[in-house]
Design a protein around this motif. Structure first.
Motif, mmCIF file in Angstrom:
data_model
loop_
_atom_site.group_PDB
_atom_site.id
_atom_site.type_symbol
_atom_site.label_atom_id
_atom_site.label_comp_id
_atom_site.label_asym_id
_atom_site.label_seq_id
_atom_site.Cartn_x
_atom_site.Cartn_y
_atom_site.Cartn_z
ATOM 1 N N SER A 14 2.404 93.960 25.485
ATOM 2 C CA SER A 14 2.100 92.920 24.152
ATOM 3 C C SER A 14 0.801 93.226 23.562
ATOM 4 O O SER A 14 0.833 92.759 22.405
ATOM 5 C CB SER A 14 2.021 91.372 24.988
ATOM 6 O OG SER A 14 0.716 91.499 25.600
ATOM 7 N N HIS A 15 -0.165 94.046 23.965
ATOM 8 C CA HIS A 15 -1.272 94.597 23.656
ATOM 9 C C HIS A 15 -1.011 95.774 22.628
ATOM 10 O O HIS A 15 -2.014 96.553 22.492
ATOM 11 C CB HIS A 15 -2.385 94.426 24.453
ATOM 12 C CG HIS A 15 -2.735 93.075 24.717
ATOM 13 N ND1 HIS A 15 -2.485 92.398 25.862
ATOM 14 C CD2 HIS A 15 -3.902 92.449 23.976
ATOM 15 C CE1 HIS A 15 -2.991 91.260 25.754
ATOM 16 N NE2 HIS A 15 -3.846 91.278 24.766
ATOM 17 N N GLY A 16 -0.008 96.374 22.860
ATOM 18 C CA GLY A 16 0.484 97.663 22.087
ATOM 19 C C GLY A 16 0.342 98.881 22.623
ATOM 20 O O GLY A 16 0.469 99.904 22.130
ATOM 21 N N ALA A 17 0.464 98.887 24.060
ATOM 22 C CA ALA A 17 0.572 100.117 24.703
ATOM 23 C C ALA A 17 1.688 101.011 24.389
ATOM 24 O O ALA A 17 2.775 100.410 24.265
ATOM 25 C CB ALA A 17 0.249 100.023 26.324
ATOM 26 N N ASN A 18 1.581 102.271 24.254
ATOM 27 C CA ASN A 18 2.605 103.124 24.227
ATOM 28 C C ASN A 18 3.466 103.662 25.582
ATOM 29 O O ASN A 18 4.705 103.906 25.285
ATOM 30 C CB ASN A 18 2.478 104.320 23.348
ATOM 31 C CG ASN A 18 1.905 104.041 22.078
ATOM 32 O OD1 ASN A 18 0.773 104.408 21.744
ATOM 33 N ND2 ASN A 18 2.666 103.658 21.280
ATOM 34 N N ALA A 19 2.666 103.732 26.573
ATOM 35 C CA ALA A 19 3.160 103.944 27.875
ATOM 36 C C ALA A 19 2.163 103.367 28.877
ATOM 37 O O ALA A 19 1.044 102.739 28.725
ATOM 38 C CB ALA A 19 3.131 105.376 28.041
#
Length: 308
Positions: A99-104
């Motif tokens: 939800s906070h934008g991590a890609n992995a």
């Protein structure tokens, strides 16, 4: 805009700058991300061991990730450490990281709670089933007291559960075994060693996750670039210089644990270079004293790393 892909390269485990009151120092973190991007790194790993993940309240974990994602602006992939003791707790971090934008996502085996090797696949399968982001296994036996063995990693890679491995075991033969068992065209292996980075790349690792890469990201990018063009003499020369610089982790050994000494030294190095404002570490870590801070500065001088 397409999301950045996880292809390897130099992915520093980003330090978490703190104010003297131990709040997240957002301006310092933004400068640190900019400094790393300017050096040419290929990704950013937030809330790993070097980021003091085990010490941070959840709100600080997630705010740090949010700041890094925003500052990176999609230029490189952002990996989020979702490290915690057991599967349900890790899954909660996985939801928050997405939800906070991590890609992995990066997860260790369970720890503290007694967990058998045969339960490790259950753990990673549950994380991947809950949150469909690329999942990197984090092999760090010194912290979790269990080894992610090559057979388990290969099994989970073949199932599409694990997309990569961060090997901080120091076991080069174990890394070689993983590379022999997985499809290296689809599975990304990172060496977490600061001092054996050239050897990891020589064995076939796709990238590096060096803690002291916060202080000297340019050096690890040079090492990686040399290895990529198979100039192993240049890679070895750069590794020798970085190995000398890495001795800053021992400056506080007479008074404190190695982890306190290392994190304090990394942060002092970043203060010396003008990247972050404070070298504050989390409780109960012991801060460096004036003599130890001077020793850090001397190592940076020897490595020709002065203020920016």
């Amino acid at each position: 805009m397409p999301e950045p892909t996880l292809a390897g390269g130099v992915v520093p485990p980003v330090c978490t700058p703190l104010t003297p009151e131990r709040e997240l120092d957002v301006p310092s973190l933004e400068r640190l991300v900019g400094f790393l991007l300017d050096a040419g790194v290929h990704g950013l790993f937030v809330t790993g061991s070097t980021g003091e993940v085990a010490y941070l309240p959840d709100s600080v974990r997630y705010r740090a990730l949010e700041v890094v994602v925003s500052t990176a602006g999609g230029q490189v992939p952002v990996l989020a450490g979702i490290i915690d003791t057991t599967t349900p707790r890790v899954i909660e971090h996985a939801y928050a990281a997405k939800s906070h934008g991590a890609n992995a996502l990066v997860a260790t085996a369970p720890f503290y709670a007694p967990t058998h090797l045969v339960e490790f696949p259950v753990h990673f399968r549950a994380i991947r089933a809950a949150v469909d982001l690329p999942l990197i296994g984090y092999d760090i036996p010194a912290s979790v007291h269990s080894k992610l063995n090559a057979e388990v990693v290969a099994e989970l890679a073949a199932e599409g559960v694990l997309d990569g491995l961060k090997d901080s075991s120091g076991d080069l033969d174990g890394l070689r075994a993983v590379l022999e068992l997985v499809d290296t065209s689809t599975f990304t292996c990172f060496s977490g060693s600061e001092t054996l980075a050239d050897l990891g790349l020589f064995l076939g690792a796709h990238g590096l996750v060096p803690g002291i890469g916060n202080v000297d990201p340019e050096g690890y990018v040079r090492l990686y670039d040399a290895a990529k063009r198979q100039d192993w003499d240049a890679a070895r020369t750069e590794q020798q210089r970085l190995r000398q610089l890495f001795k800053i982790i021992y400056v506080g050994d007479a008074r404190m644990g190695r982890y306190s000494s290392a994190i304090g030294a990394f942060k002092e190095g970043l203060v010396t270079r003008g990247v972050i404002d404070h070298a504050t570490t989390s409780l109960p870590m012991i801060p460096l004293n004036d003599t130890e801070r001077a020793a850090v500065r001397a190592y940076l001088t020897d490595a020709e790393l002065g203020p920016l």
